[in-house]
Motif scaffolding. Structure first.
Motif, PDB file in Angstrom:
ATOM      1  N   GLU A1198      -7.581  -1.362   6.787  1.00  0.00           N
ATOM      2  CA  GLU A1198      -8.568  -0.692   6.051  1.00  0.00           C
ATOM      3  C   GLU A1198      -8.700   0.759   7.049  1.00  0.00           C
ATOM      4  O   GLU A1198      -9.180   0.699   8.158  1.00  0.00           O
ATOM      5  N   GLY A1199      -8.772   1.923   6.314  1.00  0.00           N
ATOM      6  CA  GLY A1199      -8.996   3.303   7.195  1.00  0.00           C
ATOM      7  C   GLY A1199      -7.627   3.934   7.931  1.00  0.00           C
ATOM      8  O   GLY A1199      -7.763   4.734   8.449  1.00  0.00           O
ATOM      9  N   SER A1200      -6.639   3.187   7.789  1.00  0.00           N
ATOM     10  CA  SER A1200      -5.429   3.668   8.324  1.00  0.00           C
ATOM     11  C   SER A1200      -4.980   4.751   7.471  1.00  0.00           C
ATOM     12  O   SER A1200      -5.156   5.136   6.280  1.00  0.00           O
ATOM     13  N   PRO A1201      -4.138   5.849   8.072  1.00  0.00           N
ATOM     14  CA  PRO A1201      -4.111   7.326   7.472  1.00  0.00           C
ATOM     15  C   PRO A1201      -3.204   7.249   6.452  1.00  0.00           C
ATOM     16  O   PRO A1201      -3.226   8.071   5.429  1.00  0.00           O
ATOM     17  N   MET A1202      -2.324   6.082   5.983  1.00  0.00           N
ATOM     18  CA  MET A1202      -1.353   5.911   4.820  1.00  0.00           C
ATOM     19  C   MET A1202      -1.688   4.569   4.157  1.00  0.00           C
ATOM     20  O   MET A1202      -0.665   3.959   3.695  1.00  0.00           O
ATOM     21  N   GLU A1203      -2.917   4.233   4.212  1.00  0.00           N
ATOM     22  CA  GLU A1203      -3.219   3.041   3.501  1.00  0.00           C
ATOM     23  C   GLU A1203      -2.842   2.909   1.891  1.00  0.00           C
ATOM     24  O   GLU A1203      -2.673   1.890   1.447  1.00  0.00           O
ATOM     25  N   ASP A1204      -3.107   4.241   1.416  1.00  0.00           N
ATOM     26  CA  ASP A1204      -2.831   4.144  -0.415  1.00  0.00           C
ATOM     27  C   ASP A1204      -1.631   4.056  -0.483  1.00  0.00           C
ATOM     28  O   ASP A1204      -0.818   3.373  -1.411  1.00  0.00           O
ATOM     29  N   VAL A1205      -0.740   4.509   0.521  1.00  0.00           N
ATOM     30  CA  VAL A1205       1.021   4.371   0.331  1.00  0.00           C
ATOM     31  C   VAL A1205       1.484   2.810   0.859  1.00  0.00           C
ATOM     32  O   VAL A1205       1.999   2.315  -0.110  1.00  0.00           O
ATOM     33  N   ALA A1206       0.839   2.310   1.530  1.00  0.00           N
ATOM     34  CA  ALA A1206       0.864   0.828   1.926  1.00  0.00           C
ATOM     35  C   ALA A1206       0.527  -0.102   0.808  1.00  0.00           C
ATOM     36  O   ALA A1206       1.093  -0.999   0.266  1.00  0.00           O
ATOM     37  N   LEU A1207      -0.691   0.305   0.029  1.00  0.00           N
ATOM     38  CA  LEU A1207      -1.358  -0.316  -0.955  1.00  0.00           C
ATOM     39  C   LEU A1207      -0.160  -0.305  -2.231  1.00  0.00           C
ATOM     40  O   LEU A1207       0.043  -1.125  -2.877  1.00  0.00           O
ATOM     41  N   LEU A1208       0.489   0.753  -2.497  1.00  0.00           N
ATOM     42  CA  LEU A1208       1.235   0.883  -3.408  1.00  0.00           C
ATOM     43  C   LEU A1208       2.639   0.193  -3.121  1.00  0.00           C
ATOM     44  O   LEU A1208       3.353  -0.392  -4.075  1.00  0.00           O
ATOM     45  N   HIS A1209       3.015   0.168  -1.914  1.00  0.00           N
ATOM     46  CA  HIS A1209       3.998  -0.625  -1.580  1.00  0.00           C
ATOM     47  C   HIS A1209       3.663  -2.015  -1.853  1.00  0.00           C
ATOM     48  O   HIS A1209       4.781  -2.946  -2.555  1.00  0.00           O
ATOM     49  N   ALA A1210       2.515  -2.736  -1.543  1.00  0.00           N
ATOM     50  CA  ALA A1210       2.069  -4.049  -1.669  1.00  0.00           C
ATOM     51  C   ALA A1210       2.093  -4.252  -3.217  1.00  0.00           C
ATOM     52  O   ALA A1210       2.660  -5.439  -3.620  1.00  0.00           O
ATOM     53  N   LEU A1211       1.416  -3.582  -3.932  1.00  0.00           N
ATOM     54  CA  LEU A1211       1.528  -3.706  -5.303  1.00  0.00           C
ATOM     55  C   LEU A1211       2.886  -3.860  -5.891  1.00  0.00           C
ATOM     56  O   LEU A1211       3.071  -4.615  -7.077  1.00  0.00           O
ATOM     57  N   THR A1212       3.836  -3.023  -5.654  1.00  0.00           N
ATOM     58  CA  THR A1212       5.153  -2.814  -6.196  1.00  0.00           C
ATOM     59  C   THR A1212       5.776  -4.153  -5.894  1.00  0.00           C
ATOM     60  O   THR A1212       6.195  -4.980  -6.764  1.00  0.00           O
ATOM     61  N   GLU A1213       5.568  -4.816  -4.832  1.00  0.00           N
ATOM     62  CA  GLU A1213       6.214  -6.063  -4.333  1.00  0.00           C
ATOM     63  C   GLU A1213       5.570  -7.285  -5.184  1.00  0.00           C
ATOM     64  O   GLU A1213       6.305  -7.940  -5.569  1.00  0.00           O
ATOM     65  N   VAL A1214       4.330  -6.981  -5.441  1.00  0.00           N
ATOM     66  CA  VAL A1214       3.597  -8.290  -5.968  1.00  0.00           C
ATOM     67  C   VAL A1214       4.265  -8.151  -7.351  1.00  0.00           C
ATOM     68  O   VAL A1214       4.529  -9.363  -8.053  1.00  0.00           O
ATOM     69  N   ILE A1215       4.235  -7.113  -8.115  1.00  0.00           N
ATOM     70  CA  ILE A1215       4.852  -6.986  -9.441  1.00  0.00           C
ATOM     71  C   ILE A1215       6.258  -7.428  -9.551  1.00  0.00           C
ATOM     72  O   ILE A1215       6.772  -8.242 -10.689  1.00  0.00           O
TER      73      ILE A1215
END
Length: 1321
Positions: A1198-1215
């Motif tokens: 949390e608070g990392s500069p590219m957290e939103d990109v990392a979250l998108l990566h993780a969500l794509t992997e889950v799907i």
């Protein structure tokens, strides 16, 4: 090289006032003149032509009523709203202009001889009848009174260092006689000298000088005093020094006059009292007397007021006023005003305007007021063809100094030739018509026009002068002399003289009223008379003062400018000449916002415009101001050339720019390859442009000239030459001015390739062709170094397919071989060497042919010369290697002899090669040159005894594929090479291909080993059957392969091996159950009648799989929901930060480009700094570290500069992970239903369906359409500059976004798989 041009003459002759003018002062606030006479002070308004007010000094008894009184000085005092008058009787009178009250502020009993105020009007000096100087403040409080004639030299007295006696010092060429030379006694002042002291102040008001007659010698001396009235210096004894005195405002010199035995001069005195330069007046030594010297306010013009000493036959005296300027240490007489012999027309008072430096005020004895406005102008010829010599005429008294810049660049005061006239010249004009632009006409002070022209034969055939020198420029001959039929009561009755055509001239004269001008068209009279006379053909009255006239030789347009900036068009060639308003193409009236001192006509995009430059450096095109720092300009052909106070010279094409484009071009900074701009020396001014050439002549402030070849002019002229196929002119210009020769081809490749023969015949020089070839490169210079003008429509046509250098070299070589191969031998060699892949072997072969068969032609090149030239183009070692690669030892020796190599280096090697068998010899040479493929080819022909060497070469250089092609497939060499290749492939982790090679060449055991190592079980079993292996070994092989496949999770293939080759059905069923292949496991269970395995293995495995899938789905669903919630929070925070910083500057960090609308956060502390720094440090590290850095960058912390990109990566992997389970879940559901586990199957189907539905619904929310599409810049009425820039920066294609581009694309889920069972609904 400039002249003084009279812009305006304001004449007012109807003024009447008692007495005669004695002195006057200019009121700067109103522009009126305060004129002092024997009776009082009269205020005149020259513009209105009337008397404003009259102040009588006789009524208050300051002056006697009989007119015998004298005023010795008058000064306007604008700060006190008064003027001050000093009378000869000693009274100092102050008159208040508001209250109209006279006040005597002081009186001197001995009388006053002069009054002079300091430039800042803080101090006033009064010279008295007792030869003293009284200094007072502006409030007339006395400061001091000192005597004028003092014996002391002053504070600046020279110090004698005592270096020897005068008799022993060096005295130049006169030797010691100079030491004994007695000083001649100083002669007393002239009889006409009024003996009054003259006072003059320096421009800054710190010093003043007094010229007074010395009582002892009777001669004048000049003394310099400071502001405290302390004597500083006394001039040396100057024999013949006269009364006039004027200190140059810039402070360097004091001007006076001196009458010498052989000449009459204006001399200059330094502040220390020493003489410093002089110039001679153009009169006899006893012809005239100088009444006054007057510097203008900017110290550029010195006015000399003269009067004849002896009356003429009619008893009257001539009066003159001359205007002198200096340049390059030479004094030029620019204007001569002859007032004739009528006493009433003679000047009584003369003064420069204190604010306008080029305005001269003059008042005659008959109360006629004359105001002259001058401006600098360069008189240049107007031709635009090659016949024009780029003439520039400089007026110098009765001579016109003409420099023809096409033939020579001569620094002033020198010139190409002088034209001597019988009277002083005031104006010069050139003929406008083509072929005659070298003809000039000069208007002299006596009102005559002299026309000079050159013979056409002299221009084309230069004469031969003394000592065999060729005379390029011939002095023109006097063709005609005209007297002008214009009433010339005052001097300079005609101004702005313009030559229209043949014998027709246009001039401007004063109108009937003060605010009128007359346009006079002058042409020869029809009557045949011995004297040629120009009569007024037409006279057009113009309301307002005409201050400039321009004529376009192209269109015939004559444009006028009035003093208020209005522009008029003069229809001079119509039956009834008239003046109309200047209108643009839209019909709107055009005028300059400010009056311009330099004007010109030019065409911009097909419409004629009027260009103007003010004395304040503001440049106008019509009513549009395009620049405010221009020092000079000239319109030439389709170009506008300007110099600026930023010390640059711009050359802009008027054919490709509009007025707004011109304004933008002059207001913007230039790029690196901007051909329109060139740096020049500070203060440079344009003198002229040589027509149909590339030379631009500039004059420096000190007077010297510089010739520059402006890049825009050069390129425009080169392009003209190339368009007209004048390759020689273009080549010579480009070679001299260091223009890249690639432009010859790049300008129009298609035309060049079609005109190669023309190019060679015009150049006609092998050296120049070689120079062109050696400069060739792949770069297109028309897009990099010399881009075409921005609006040029015609782009160069492509020359052909392929590389440019190869195309040009081939085209030139084929043409040269056709034209004269012997003459162009060196150029042909160059064309081979300069190709992108140099053809050195072909070039060497041509040299060898020259040596074997020397040509008999006279212009043929010898082999030694060709080889020497080739060595100049190519490094000798490289050429030696290529010659060795031809296998021609004669050629090798020929190159080696011309090189610097030691014979001991190459002769043993060459002798060894000569002893070898040809194929092995060539192999040795190719191996030496590292041409291993060729070496392998030659070695393969050397026999079996060299095969071991061949095999080693193949292994060392990995030439396996090439070697296999050289031997038959059934040969032992082929088999040996195949085995070696297989070993290499195994080392490269390509065991399957190695096995194929080994199997093909019969090495089955090694092939089986290779197939087993890479788990290629089908090939392994085939090879095992071919060997053949016994059944027990085959079973062991199958179990071994099955184990490898199970490790690779290839359970179905492992089960096949266990079932069919190892004959172990139980192990096969177990492998299938482990791999979740439920249906195949059931098939084998019932095939081999092993229903017991259902209870012992299959059902427990089904329940375990159900449990594992259920828990996995729960964890993935929970993880998906958590990631989705966090992403919404992060996006909300970043949107808030973006809105807060939208109107602020973008963050100055390397990761700024990563902050797009969907993945950016801007914080004041720049939280991304540690990541950017680490990224920059690891840029050259291993791939492992790079992957580690990527993981850091895409951290879910949390608070990392590219957290939103990392979250998108993780969500794509889950799907993707959940979506891939559809087939597996479908098979598990069928097996569960088969064995009666309906409740478990129903729960699994429901849970998996809910998970899929959750993700499918969330995809549009997470990957919003407005976040994934390319954004358009935010513009509009509510946008700011910062918001638009931020919008553009967000759309910049970021490097990180390119790497993570798939993250912003919504994932697609499978919709064609029917995994649900309807029986469970």
């Amino acid at each position: 090289m400039r002249n003084l041009k009279l812009l305006k003459c304001l004449r007012c002759a109807d003024l009447q006032s008692p007495g005669s003018p004695l002195f006057f002062s200019v009121r700067t606030d109103t522009g009126t003149l305060l004129v002092a006479s024997e009776y009082g002070v009269t205020e005149l308004d020259p513009r209105a032509g009337r008397v404003v007010s009259d102040v009588s000094l006789t009524a208050e008894n300051y002056l006697p009523e009989d007119g015998s009184g004298t005023i010795v000085g008058i000064q306007d005092l604008p700060d006190q709203e008064s003027f001050c008058v000093a009378t000869a009787s000693g009274d100092v009178i102050l008159y208040n202009l508001n209250t109209s009250q006279l006040e005597c502020v002081g009186s001197v009993d001995s009388g006053l001889t002069g009054m002079s105020w300091s430039p800042d009007q803080e101090l006033v000096t009064l010279t008295t009848g007792q030869e003293t100087v009284i200094m007072m403040t502006k409030d007339f409080e006395p400061i001091t009174e000192v005597g004028i004639n003092q014996d002391d030299f002053g504070e600046g007295k020279f110090i004698t260092l005592g270096w020897g006696k005068k008799e022993t010092q060096f005295h130049g060429s006169e030797g010691k006689r100079a030491a004994q030379h007695k000083i001649t006694e100083v002669l007393p002042a002239m009889s006409w000298d009024d003996r009054r002291p003259r006072v003059t102040w320096r421009g800054d008001g710190q010093f003043f000088a007094v010229s007074a007659v010395c009582p002892q010698t009777g001669a004048r001396k000049v003394r310099v005093w400071n502001r405290e009235c302390v004597l500083q210096s006394t001039s040396e004894s100057i024999n013949g020094l006269e009364q006039s005195l004027c200190w140059k405002p810039s402070g360097s010199l004091i001007a006076s006059t001196q009458r010498q035995p052989n000449k009459h001069s204006v001399v200059f005195i330094e502040r220390n009292g020493l003489l410093h330069g002089d110039f001679t007046l153009p009169f006899g030594k006893e012809q005239v007397k100088v009444k006054e010297l007057l510097w203008n306010s900017d110290s550029t013009v010195l006015a000399v007021w003269l009067e004849d000493m002896s009356p003429g036959e009619d008893g009257q005296l001539n009066t003159y006023i001359q205007l002198w300027t200096v340049g390059n240490y030479h004094w030029y007489l620019k204007q001569s005003l002859h007032f004739g012999k009528t006493p009433e027309r003679a000047p009584a008072c003369v003064s420069w305007d204190p604010e306008l430096p080029h305005r001269l005020h003059l008042l005659t004895r008959g109360w006629a007021s004359l105001t002259y406005d001058w401006a600098w102008s360069t008189e240049r010829s107007l031709g635009e063809d090659v016949h024009d010599n780029a003439n520039v005429a400089v007026i110098d008294g009765d001579k016109v100094l003409v420099t023809t810049f096409r033939q020579c660049v001569v620094p002033p005061p020198m010139c190409a030739y002088e034209i001597q006239l019988p009277a002083a010249v005031n104006q010069v004009t050139f003929h406008p018509e083509p072929q005659r632009t070298n003809d000039l006409a000069a208007l002299t002070a006596d009102g005559r026009i002299f026309v000079y022209g050159q013979e056409t034969g002299n221009q084309s055939d230069p004469a031969v002068g003394a000592a065999g020198f060729r005379v390029l420029t011939c002095t023109p001959e006097l063709k005609k002399t005209y007297s002008v039929g214009v009433d010339q009561e005052e001097p300079l009755a005609l101004r702005l003289l313009l030559w229209l055509k043949d014998d027709t001239f246009l001039a401007v004269g004063c109108g009937e009223r003060p605010q009128q001008s007359r346009l006079l068209t002058l042409a020869p009279s029809g009557a045949h008379s011995p004297e040629c006379r120009l009569e007024i053909r037409s006279c057009v009255q113009v309301e307002g003062h005409v201050i400039s006239v321009c004529h376009s030789s192209r269109t015939g347009t004559v444009a006028l400018q009035l003093e208020d900036g209005q522009i008029r068009r003069f229809l001079w060639d119509s039956s009834e000449p008239s003046v109309v308003e200047w209108r643009n193409s839209s019909g709107c009236s055009i005028h300059f916002p400010l009056p311009c001192v330099q004007t010109s006509l030019g065409t911009i995009t097909g419409e004629e415009h009027f260009f103007g430059l003010t004395d304040r450096s503001r440049f106008f095109v019509g009513d549009t101001e395009v620049a405010s720092n221009i020092s000079s300009f000239v319109v030439y052909d389709t170009f506008l050339l300007l110099t600026s106070h930023a010390h640059t010279c711009r050359c802009l094409s008027l054919s490709t720019l509009s007025v707004k484009g011109l304004q933008a071009a002059l207001g913007s900074d230039s790029g690196q390859n901007d051909e329109t701009l060139r740096r020049v020396e500070r203060g440079s001014r344009i003198v002229t442009v040589v027509p149909q050439d590339t030379r631009l002549i500039l004059q420096m402030p000190r007077g010297n000239l510089e010739t520059v070849h402006h890049r825009a002019l050069v390129l425009a002229q080169v392009r003209k030459w190339l368009d007209s196929l004048k390759f020689k002119d273009a080549f010579e210009c480009m070679r001299k001015l260091r223009i890249n020769l690639n432009l010859i081809y790049d300008h129009n490749p298609k035309v060049f390739l079609e005109s190669v023969q023309t190019f060679l015949r015009q150049i006609d020089s092998v050296n120049h062709v070689n120079l062109f070839l050696t400069e060739l490169k792949e770069e297109d210079t028309t897009t990099t170094m010399y881009p075409f003008p921005s609006n040029t429509a015609a782009l160069p046509a492509p020359g052909g397919s392929g590389k440019k250098v190869d195309i040009v070299c081939d085209a030139l070589r084929s043409t040269m071989e056709t034209e004269d191969p012997h003459k162009y031998c060196l150029s042909i060699l160059t064309s081979h060497v300069k190709k992108t892949i140099p053809e050195l072997e072909i070039a060497l072969q041509k040299v060898h042919e020259l040596r074997v068969n020397p040509p008999s032609a006279e212009n043929a090149v010898r082999a030694e010369e060709a080889l020497k030239y080739l060595l100049f183009l190519v490094n000798v070692n490289e050429l030696y290697e290529h010659s060795l690669g031809t296998y021609d030892f004669d050629l090798v020796l020929m190159v080696a002899e011309k090189s610097q190599k030691d014979p001991k280096e190459y002769l043993p090697f060459l002798n060894m090669l000569k002893k070898m068998e040809p194929n092995y010899q060539r192999y040795t040479i190719d191996k030496h040159l590292k041409r291993y493929k060729k070496a392998l080819h030659h070695l393969s022909h050397c026999g079996e005894e060299h095969f071991a060497e061949c095999l080693n070469l193949v292994k060392d250089q990995r030439l396996y594929s090439e070697a296999l092609r050289l031997y038959p497939s059934d040969s032992p060499q082929y088999k040996a090479l195949s085995c070696a290749y297989a070993e290499h492939l195994v080392e490269q982790q390509q065991a399957e291909q190695a096995g194929l090679l080994l199997w093909r060449c019969g090495e089955t055991p090694r092939a089986l080993q290779a197939f087993v190592s890479c788990s290629s079980w089908r090939h392994a079993l085939c090879v095992a059957a071919q060997i053949p292996l016994p059944p027990d070994q085959l079973a062991l092989l199958a179990r071994d392969l099955a184990g490898k496949l199970i490790e690779l999770r290839r359970y179905t293939e492992a089960a096949l091996l266990l079932e069919q080759y190892a004959k172990d059905c139980e192990e096969a069923i177990s492998a299938l159950i482990t791999g979740s292949a439920w249906e195949e496991a059931l098939r084998l269970v019932y095939l081999y009648n092993r229903q017991d395995i259902i209870e012992t293995n299959l059902k427990p495995a089904l329940l375990e799989a159900h449990s594992g899938h259920s828990s996995f789905l729960d964890s993935q669903t929970t993880l998906f929901a958590r990631y989705k919630t966090r992403l919404a929070v992060v996006r909300e925070l970043k949107e808030k930060a973006r809105l807060e910083l939208l109107d602020e500057d973008a963050p100055d960090c390397p990761d700024t480009e990563l902050f797009s609308e969907s993945s950016s956060v801007m914080t004041g502390t720049n939280a991304s700094s540690k990541y950017t720094h680490s990224n920059s440090r690891i840029s050259s590290r291993s791939s492992k570290n790079r992957r580690k850095a990527e993981r850091k960058k895409h951290s879910l912390k949390e608070g990392s500069p590219m957290e939103d990109v990392a979250l998108l990566h993780a969500l794509t992997e889950v799907i993707h992970t959940v979506d891939r389970l559809q087939e597996e879940v479908h098979g598990l559901l069928k097996a569960l239903v088969l064995f009666g586990f309906d409740s478990q199957a129903r729960k699994l189907q429901q849970g998996y369906g809910e998970a899929l539905q959750l993700m499918e619904t969330a995809i549009p929310e997470i990957w919003q359409e407005d976040r994934t599409q390319s954004h358009t810049p935010i513009t509009g009425p509510n946008s700011t500059a910062n918001s638009i820039m931020a919008s553009y920066q967000q759309q910049r294609p970021p490097s990180a976004a390119q790497q993570d581009g798939e993250v912003f694309i919504p994932p697609k889920m499978k919709s064609t798989v029917k995994w649900k069972l309807s029986i469970l609904k």
